[in-house]
Write an enzyme that holds these catalytic residues in place. Structure first.
Site, PDB file in Angstrom:
ATOM      1  N   ILE A 229      94.371  36.815  89.919  1.00 57.60           N
ATOM      2  CA  ILE A 229      94.702  37.895  88.796  1.00 57.60           C
ATOM      3  C   ILE A 229      93.419  37.834  87.869  1.00 57.60           C
ATOM      4  CG2 ILE A 229      96.294  38.673  87.145  1.00 57.60           C
ATOM      5  CD1 ILE A 229      98.347  36.410  88.700  1.00 57.60           C
ATOM      6  N   HIS A 230      93.255  39.249  87.491  1.00 59.72           N
ATOM      7  CA  HIS A 230      92.463  39.479  86.337  1.00 59.72           C
ATOM      8  C   HIS A 230      92.966  39.091  85.259  1.00 59.72           C
ATOM      9  CE1 HIS A 230      90.040  41.498  83.234  1.00 59.72           C
ATOM     10  NE2 HIS A 230      88.976  41.878  84.352  1.00 59.72           N
ATOM     11  N   PRO A 231      92.086  38.223  84.258  1.00 64.23           N
ATOM     12  CA  PRO A 231      92.583  37.559  83.095  1.00 64.23           C
ATOM     13  C   PRO A 231      93.527  38.624  82.449  1.00 64.23           C
ATOM     14  CG  PRO A 231      90.717  36.876  83.366  1.00 64.23           C
ATOM     15  CD  PRO A 231      90.760  38.190  84.458  1.00 64.23           C
ATOM     16  N   GLY A 233      95.370  40.744  83.592  1.00 63.87           N
ATOM     17  CA  GLY A 233      96.383  41.445  84.131  1.00 63.87           C
ATOM     18  C   GLY A 233      97.608  40.446  84.236  1.00 63.87           C
TER      19      GLY A 233
END
Length: 338
Positions: A229-231, A233
């Site tokens: 996961i993108h931070p 997100g």
């Protein structure tokens, strides 16, 4: 006070600013005036339609600061993923090979292009002002969509999915895209995501490899992105995970981000939300924080409120709360504790 409501055409200028500020990978929020205008009109038409079952409808919500008259977030529900065109994903599953002579059986993870997720209701387009991240208003923006589904169940599928934005660097590079998609398009990740938002993911997906991609053959940096996961997100993921959503074997086509899945009837805000009636009052003896919505369709509203909720009793709301929700004495409401 902040209120979640359906988008209106007059929101277009502010919505485009939200699109400019949104995370790369939120492709349902393109920074393009005409595309956003069509998205708004499509949403308005969806709220106006009388439907008996889930179809191509798209329900677009905005979070408005009433005092400042400013939009601070947005989120969407697509009633049926893949209704008008295939909804492509990558399926991450093991391929097993075996040799009887050598008595060896070996499983290798592989990614396969598919549209298995067609037919599910899709949550998408989540974006909130940076100042409101990890506040109750993030929960309002995400979970009020679920209260809307609870109030209008026939408009949605019996399963709900969402794609969480995968990892990319601060410079906009995705190791997963560089290892997979970039070989089939002479495009950087940011441009591919931009085109996906402006057009559709179908024309890009159709150029992706049609045969399995064996994960061990990918660079280590790309393998590490599968399901990552993108931070920025993480909050969207955490909210829905607490709602009962789980990861599955599907990942995003472009950045490898995870897909979350839940049976509609098992989602916390749907299964455990209460209904009640409004009792107006000048003073509310607050005992806890709640998400509160009316059960309207095109006049849907939802807020965060400090309330005293007693089972079987009317729920007392102050005049500002009633005004924000567009309800009066005796109106039905739906609520769930934060």
């Amino acid at each position: 006070m902040l209120v979640l409501r359906p988008v209106e055409l007059t929101d277009l200028p502010q919505l485009q600013q939200l699109a400019r500020d949104s995370l790369v990978g939120v492709t349902s929020l393109p920074d393009d005036t005409e595309r956003l205008r069509m998205r708004i009109l499509d949403s308005c038409a969806s709220f106006d339609k009388d439907v008996a079952a889930h179809g191509p409808e798209n329900y677009f919500f905005v979070l408005e600061d009433l005092q400042a008259q400013r939009l601070v977030g947005c989120s969407e529900i697509l009633a049926t993923a893949g209704f008008s065109e295939p909804f492509y994903s990558l399926r991450n599953r093991h391929f097993t090979s075996a040799s009887r002579e050598l008595n060896i059986e070996h499983g290798v993870p592989a990614l396969s292009l598919c549209h298995d997720l067609n037919g599910h209701t899709l949550l998408r387009g989540f974006h909130i002002d940076a100042a409101l991240v990890r506040t109750d208003f993030s929960q309002l923006l995400s979970r009020a969509r679920l209260l809307f589904i609870a109030a209008h169940a026939r408009r949605f599928a019996d399963t709900v999915i969402t794609e969480i934005v995968g990892f990319s660097t601060d410079e906009g590079q995705s190791p997963f895209w560089d290892a997979v998609g970039k070989h089939f398009f002479d495009l950087p990740y940011v441009e591919a995501e931009r085109l996906c938002g402006l057009e559709s993911r179908t024309f890009l997906a159709e150029l992706m490899p049609q045969y399995p991609i064996y994960v061990p053959m990918l660079p280590q940096a790309a393998q590490a992105c599968i399901g990552r996961i993108h931070p920025d997100g993480q909050e969207a993921f955490d909210i829905l995970e607490r709602e009962g959503f789980e990861t599955n074997s599907y990942i995003d086509l472009f950045d490898g981000g995870p897909t979350l899945y839940a049976r509609t009837s098992n989602i916390l805000s749907i299964a455990q939300s209460q209904t009640g009636t409004v009792q107006t009052g000048s003073h509310v003896d607050a005992r806890g924080s709640y998400l509160v919505s009316n059960d309207s369709l095109k006049d849907y509203r939802a807020i965060v409120a400090e309330l005293d909720v007693q089972v079987g009793q009317p729920v007392q709301l102050s005049a500002p709360m009633c005004a924000a929700l567009n309800v009066t004495e005796g109106s039905p409401i739906r609520l769930i504790a934060l």
